[in-house]
Write a protein that holds these residues in place. Structure first.
Motif, PDB file in Angstrom:
ATOM      1  N   ASP A 206       0.755  -1.445  -0.027  1.00 21.42           N
ATOM      2  CA  ASP A 206      -0.053  -0.198  -0.140  1.00 21.42           C
ATOM      3  C   ASP A 206       0.790   1.270  -0.126  1.00 21.42           C
ATOM      4  OD1 ASP A 206      -2.454  -1.441  -0.042  1.00 21.42           O
ATOM      5  OD2 ASP A 206      -2.249  -1.478   2.085  1.00 21.42           O
ATOM      6  N   VAL A 207       2.358   1.013  -0.339  1.00 24.73           N
ATOM      7  CA  VAL A 207       3.123   2.301  -0.277  1.00 24.73           C
ATOM      8  C   VAL A 207       3.355   2.493  -1.754  1.00 24.73           C
ATOM      9  CG1 VAL A 207       5.254   3.218   0.362  1.00 24.73           C
ATOM     10  CG2 VAL A 207       3.986   1.916   1.883  1.00 24.73           C
ATOM     11  N   PHE A 208       3.069   3.673  -2.534  1.00 24.17           N
ATOM     12  CA  PHE A 208       3.223   3.894  -3.701  1.00 24.17           C
ATOM     13  C   PHE A 208       4.102   5.155  -3.922  1.00 24.17           C
ATOM     14  CE2 PHE A 208      -0.547   1.245  -3.689  1.00 24.17           C
ATOM     15  CZ  PHE A 208      -0.674   0.530  -4.896  1.00 24.17           C
ATOM     16  N   ASN A 209       4.664   5.091  -5.250  1.00 23.80           N
ATOM     17  CA  ASN A 209       5.287   6.146  -5.804  1.00 23.80           C
ATOM     18  C   ASN A 209       5.067   6.610  -7.142  1.00 23.80           C
ATOM     19  OD1 ASN A 209       8.699   6.778  -7.019  1.00 23.80           O
ATOM     20  ND2 ASN A 209       7.516   8.292  -5.934  1.00 23.80           N
TER      21      ASN A 209
ATOM     22  N   VAL B 134       4.496   7.626 -14.476  1.00 21.16           N
ATOM     23  CA  VAL B 134       4.587   5.879 -14.087  1.00 21.16           C
ATOM     24  C   VAL B 134       4.445   5.802 -12.424  1.00 21.16           C
ATOM     25  CG1 VAL B 134       6.207   4.135 -14.057  1.00 21.16           C
ATOM     26  CG2 VAL B 134       6.399   5.839 -15.853  1.00 21.16           C
ATOM     27  N   THR B 135       3.524   4.793 -12.167  1.00 18.14           N
ATOM     28  CA  THR B 135       3.208   4.722 -10.665  1.00 18.14           C
ATOM     29  C   THR B 135       3.184   3.240 -10.324  1.00 18.14           C
ATOM     30  OG1 THR B 135       1.717   6.228 -10.886  1.00 18.14           O
ATOM     31  CG2 THR B 135       1.577   5.140  -8.729  1.00 18.14           C
ATOM     32  N   SER B 136       3.949   2.814  -9.348  1.00 16.81           N
ATOM     33  CA  SER B 136       3.788   1.450  -8.667  1.00 16.81           C
ATOM     34  C   SER B 136       3.831   1.423  -7.154  1.00 16.81           C
ATOM     35  CB  SER B 136       5.174   0.725  -9.360  1.00 16.81           C
ATOM     36  OG  SER B 136       5.336  -0.549  -8.788  1.00 16.81           O
ATOM     37  N   ASN B 137       3.626   0.172  -6.678  1.00 21.53           N
ATOM     38  CA  ASN B 137       3.789   0.064  -5.198  1.00 21.53           C
ATOM     39  C   ASN B 137       5.149  -0.422  -4.882  1.00 21.53           C
ATOM     40  OD1 ASN B 137       3.499  -2.508  -5.959  1.00 21.53           O
ATOM     41  ND2 ASN B 137       2.224  -2.948  -4.609  1.00 21.53           N
ATOM     42  N   MET B 138       5.384  -0.553  -3.602  1.00 25.77           N
ATOM     43  CA  MET B 138       6.714  -0.806  -3.230  1.00 25.77           C
ATOM     44  C   MET B 138       7.307  -2.372  -3.380  1.00 25.77           C
ATOM     45  SD  MET B 138       7.746   0.094   0.938  1.00 25.77           S
ATOM     46  CE  MET B 138       9.205  -0.703   1.662  1.00 25.77           C
TER      47      MET B 138
ATOM     48  N   LYS C 252      -6.546   1.876   1.791  1.00 21.71           N
ATOM     49  CA  LYS C 252      -5.831   3.287   2.270  1.00 21.71           C
ATOM     50  C   LYS C 252      -4.587   3.039   1.738  1.00 21.71           C
ATOM     51  CE  LYS C 252      -9.582   5.270   4.384  1.00 21.71           C
ATOM     52  NZ  LYS C 252     -10.039   6.305   3.876  1.00 21.71           N
ATOM     53  N   ILE C 253      -3.815   4.003   1.095  1.00 27.61           N
ATOM     54  CA  ILE C 253      -2.581   3.890   0.468  1.00 27.61           C
ATOM     55  C   ILE C 253      -1.951   5.243   0.957  1.00 27.61           C
ATOM     56  CG2 ILE C 253      -3.372   2.496  -1.225  1.00 27.61           C
ATOM     57  CD1 ILE C 253      -2.216   5.144  -2.857  1.00 27.61           C
ATOM     58  N   ALA C 254      -0.683   5.189   0.858  1.00 24.53           N
ATOM     59  CA  ALA C 254       0.325   6.281   1.069  1.00 24.53           C
ATOM     60  C   ALA C 254       1.063   6.265  -0.379  1.00 24.53           C
ATOM     61  CB  ALA C 254       1.365   6.009   2.218  1.00 24.53           C
ATOM     62  N   LEU C 255       0.987   7.658  -0.951  1.00 26.01           N
ATOM     63  CA  LEU C 255       1.570   8.070  -2.377  1.00 26.01           C
ATOM     64  C   LEU C 255       2.567   9.229  -2.135  1.00 26.01           C
ATOM     65  CD1 LEU C 255       1.448   7.763  -5.485  1.00 26.01           C
ATOM     66  CD2 LEU C 255      -0.256   9.463  -5.463  1.00 26.01           C
ATOM     67  N   PHE C 256       3.682   8.630  -2.475  1.00 28.19           N
ATOM     68  CA  PHE C 256       5.077   9.503  -2.513  1.00 28.19           C
ATOM     69  C   PHE C 256       5.031  10.333  -3.786  1.00 28.19           C
ATOM     70  CE2 PHE C 256       5.786   7.037   1.291  1.00 28.19           C
ATOM     71  CZ  PHE C 256       6.407   7.800   2.091  1.00 28.19           C
TER      72      PHE C 256
ATOM     73  N   VAL D 150      -8.411  14.239  -1.191  1.00 33.33           N
ATOM     74  CA  VAL D 150      -8.639  12.849  -1.271  1.00 33.33           C
ATOM     75  C   VAL D 150      -8.954  12.184   0.085  1.00 33.33           C
ATOM     76  CG1 VAL D 150      -7.020  12.619  -3.262  1.00 33.33           C
ATOM     77  CG2 VAL D 150      -6.234  12.737  -1.039  1.00 33.33           C
ATOM     78  N   LYS D 151      -9.445  11.190   0.027  1.00 33.66           N
ATOM     79  CA  LYS D 151      -9.999  10.478   1.136  1.00 33.66           C
ATOM     80  C   LYS D 151      -9.320   9.154   1.671  1.00 33.66           C
ATOM     81  CE  LYS D 151     -14.675  11.914   0.735  1.00 33.66           C
ATOM     82  NZ  LYS D 151     -16.219  11.554   0.622  1.00 33.66           N
ATOM     83  N   ASN D 152      -8.617   8.296   0.413  1.00 35.59           N
ATOM     84  CA  ASN D 152      -8.143   6.999   0.722  1.00 35.59           C
ATOM     85  C   ASN D 152      -6.561   7.023   0.387  1.00 35.59           C
ATOM     86  OD1 ASN D 152     -10.981   5.539   1.039  1.00 35.59           O
ATOM     87  ND2 ASN D 152     -11.193   6.659  -1.170  1.00 35.59           N
ATOM     88  N   ILE D 153      -6.134   8.344   0.061  1.00 39.03           N
ATOM     89  CA  ILE D 153      -4.896   8.455  -0.576  1.00 39.03           C
ATOM     90  C   ILE D 153      -4.049   9.442   0.691  1.00 39.03           C
ATOM     91  CG2 ILE D 153      -3.075   9.148  -2.069  1.00 39.03           C
ATOM     92  CD1 ILE D 153      -5.062   8.473  -4.379  1.00 39.03           C
ATOM     93  N   LYS D 154      -3.231   9.024   1.328  1.00 38.55           N
ATOM     94  CA  LYS D 154      -2.305   9.865   2.074  1.00 38.55           C
ATOM     95  C   LYS D 154      -1.077  10.564   1.322  1.00 38.55           C
ATOM     96  CE  LYS D 154       0.397  10.552   6.426  1.00 38.55           C
ATOM     97  NZ  LYS D 154       0.842  10.014   7.630  1.00 38.55           N
ATOM     98  N   LEU D 155      -1.173  11.636   0.660  1.00 41.05           N
ATOM     99  CA  LEU D 155      -0.199  12.196  -0.035  1.00 41.05           C
ATOM    100  C   LEU D 155       1.061  12.791   0.713  1.00 41.05           C
ATOM    101  CD1 LEU D 155      -0.211  12.626  -3.068  1.00 41.05           C
ATOM    102  CD2 LEU D 155      -0.885  15.002  -2.964  1.00 41.05           C
ATOM    103  N   ILE D 156       2.149  12.381   0.402  1.00 38.08           N
ATOM    104  CA  ILE D 156       3.452  12.819   1.001  1.00 38.08           C
ATOM    105  C   ILE D 156       4.179  13.463  -0.034  1.00 38.08           C
ATOM    106  CG2 ILE D 156       5.439  12.145   2.380  1.00 38.08           C
ATOM    107  CD1 ILE D 156       3.013   9.607   2.915  1.00 38.08           C
ATOM    108  N   PHE D 157       4.885  14.427   0.318  1.00 39.05           N
ATOM    109  CA  PHE D 157       5.715  15.308  -0.793  1.00 39.05           C
ATOM    110  C   PHE D 157       7.320  14.977  -0.208  1.00 39.05           C
ATOM    111  CE2 PHE D 157       1.790  17.628  -1.375  1.00 39.05           C
ATOM    112  CZ  PHE D 157       1.930  17.672  -2.889  1.00 39.05           C
TER     113      PHE D 157
END
Length: 521
Positions: free
Chosen positions: A163-166, A203-207, A267-271, A286-293
């Motif tokens: 559930d950790v994406f970039n 381009v997006t993928s999980n950990m 629920k996922i975290a997106l960097f 967004v409700k289901n994505i924790k956006l981290i910069f």
């Protein structure tokens, strides 16, 4: 008579979330101290309430007073974001002066950017005065380690690796062939003719590398000629004037992704990096994505996609294009009929992403960027090496044998031609006005206007069925074909037959099919 209670926009959004979570309407009404029929009214006006929440920054307001000069406000806000992305200081007088310039350009000579207008503008968009200090250009290894300890590690403890994406953008000269490399070399493509030859790809993928999301491709044209009649693509496609990522495109993509994970109850975290096209305010939508910069100027160290994933994708794409060109020569086909258009690019790029880029490449790239879970005693972390790049030397030599082009072009030139290609940029004042005045509907230019290209027509049902039989026959002549390959082919064939059964065929199609069979006999 008791006084009627009026909920704020923030309270209405909270109420909507409570109802969506499964709480009964009567319990929600009691919680907020309003009649049950008021809850029904709020649910009925859900879309309007959510849109209003996006229009105002102060969500404690009870009503939205629409701005008379909304287009001026939007232009000023975009200009502020562009200026702050360049780390330039702003003042109230400068904002008022810029508002007057935009108002005159948009035909509102009567607008007066008074102190009252500025106060309302700042409240509406939650602007506050801050002192600009310090330098953010250089980030030390100590700062990176501090971010990993204070931000990254808590997130990795909260979320499972799946559930950790970039995500990250890459620029691609998709039409660039070996003999055209020198004409592209050194072209940063900030606009103009070359923008027809480039795209931006998100381009997006999980950990773990096991969940590669569908690519987002951004081109220049809204309706490329090669898309005519096409209803399904292997990627998500958007367009912008310079084929760049924009804040609007990123926000739309993020909201669609949020809905996807909401349906999956995940629920996922997106960097993401903090470039101008990733507006921070989308975090609240967004409700289901924790956006981290990521911290500024640290993508070369902390961005997993930059540790080898994007480079692998580009190499595999160009390897597929070379293979396609060699097949063209071997079949004695005309070069103009197999020129790489956007439709071909999308197909080959999607195949390279989903089939060629390895899971281990992605997981090792995340690990190299510091995305590693905490291990308990007795467990050992795997070595964080990144897989080597795919070998293209053999296919490159094969292409050179069958084609003649200048020896000044090397394999390295061809593979790295678009390294550093811009994927976003700071908007100029002219571009800001264009985005307000002109919609993208005007950006309907066809791709490849200056090149004669053959676009295959829609194949008939008979041709597609025959193609399935040809593929199956070809596989039967190969040794040790895995059972999964035949199952996949059968699944594709079944899916197509279901699509055909939904469309009632004309009797003339039947006779055309029969005529073709007779001719072949």
């Amino acid at each position: 008579m008791s006084k009627r209670k009026c909920l704020t926009i923030k309270e209405k959004i909270s109420l909507l979330n409570d109802v969506e979570s499964g709480i009964k309407k009567k319990d929600v009404a009691a919680k907020y101290g309003i009649p049950a029929n008021s809850v029904s009214t709020i649910l009925k006006n859900k879309d309007s309430i959510l849109s209003k929440a996006g229009e105002v920054g102060n969500s404690n307001a009870k009503r939205v007073r629409l701005c008379v000069y909304d287009d001026v406000n939007q232009a000023v806000l975009k200009w502020i974001h562009s200026v702050r992305d360049q780390n330039l200081p702003l003042s109230g007088s400068l904002i008022k002066e810029k508002a007057l310039q935009f108002a005159n350009a948009l035909g509102y000579s009567e607008l007066q950017a008074s102190v009252g207008w500025l106060d309302k503008f700042k409240k509406r968009h939650m602007l506050v005065h801050k002192v600009v200090s310090g330098e953010s250009v250089d980030v030390s290894d100590e700062s990176c380690e501090q971010w990993k300890n204070e931000v990254l590690k808590p997130v990795l403890k909260e979320y499972q690796p799946k559930d950790v994406f970039n995500c990250d953008e890459m620029g691609l000269f998709f039409k660039c062939l070996p003999d055209k490399t020198l004409t592209f070399k050194g072209d940063k493509c900030f606009g103009g003719k070359r923008s027809k030859d480039r795209i931006t790809v998100l381009v997006t993928s999980n950990m773990t590398g096991e969940e590669k999301l569908k690519l987002l491709v951004i081109g220049k044209s809204k309706n490329p000629r090669c898309f005519k009649g096409i209803k399904s693509l292997e990627v998500n496609y958007q367009n912008s004037r310079k084929a760049w990522m924009t804040g609007e495109i990123f926000e739309k993509w993020l909201l669609d992704l949020d809905k996807k994970f909401g349906k999956e109850k995940r629920k996922i975290a997106l960097f993401v990096d903090n470039c101008p096209s990733h507006p921070p305010e989308v975090k609240s939508k967004v409700k289901n994505i924790k956006l981290i910069f990521l911290p500024p100027n640290t993508t070369s160290k902390l961005q997993p996609m930059d540790q080898g994933i994007i480079k692998n994708l580009k190499v595999y794409y160009r390897k597929r294009i070379l293979r396609k060109m060699i097949a063209c020569v071997e079949e004695n086909q005309q070069f103009s009929k197999t020129y790489v258009d956007l439709r071909t690019c999308i197909s080959e790029l999607s195949k390279a992403w989903q089939s060629d880029v390895k899971v281990t490449t992605i997981s090792n790239s995340f690990r190299k960027a510091g995305f590693a879970k905490e291990f308990s005693s007795g467990e050992q972390e795997q070595e964080s090496h990144v897989d080597s790049e795919p070998d293209v030397t053999e296919i490159w030599d094969g292409y050179r044998e069958k084609n003649s082009f200048t020896d000044d072009v090397s394999l390295e030139d061809f593979l790295t031609i678009d390294d550093g290609l811009s994927t976003t940029g700071h908007l100029t004042e002219e571009e800001i006005l264009d985005s307000i005045v002109m919609s993208n509907d005007d950006n309907d230019e066809d791709e490849d206007q200056d090149t004669e290209i053959y676009y295959p027509s829609k194949p008939s049902t008979y041709e597609i069925r025959k193609a399935f039989d040809t593929i199956r026959c070809g596989l039967q002549y190969q040794e040790d074909v895995p059972e999964e390959v035949f199952k996949s082919l059968h699944s594709c064939e079944e899916f197509y037959e279901k699509c055909v059964s939904k469309v009632q065929q004309k009797i003339t199609d039947y006779f055309q099919c029969k005529t073709t069979v007779v001719d072949e006999i």
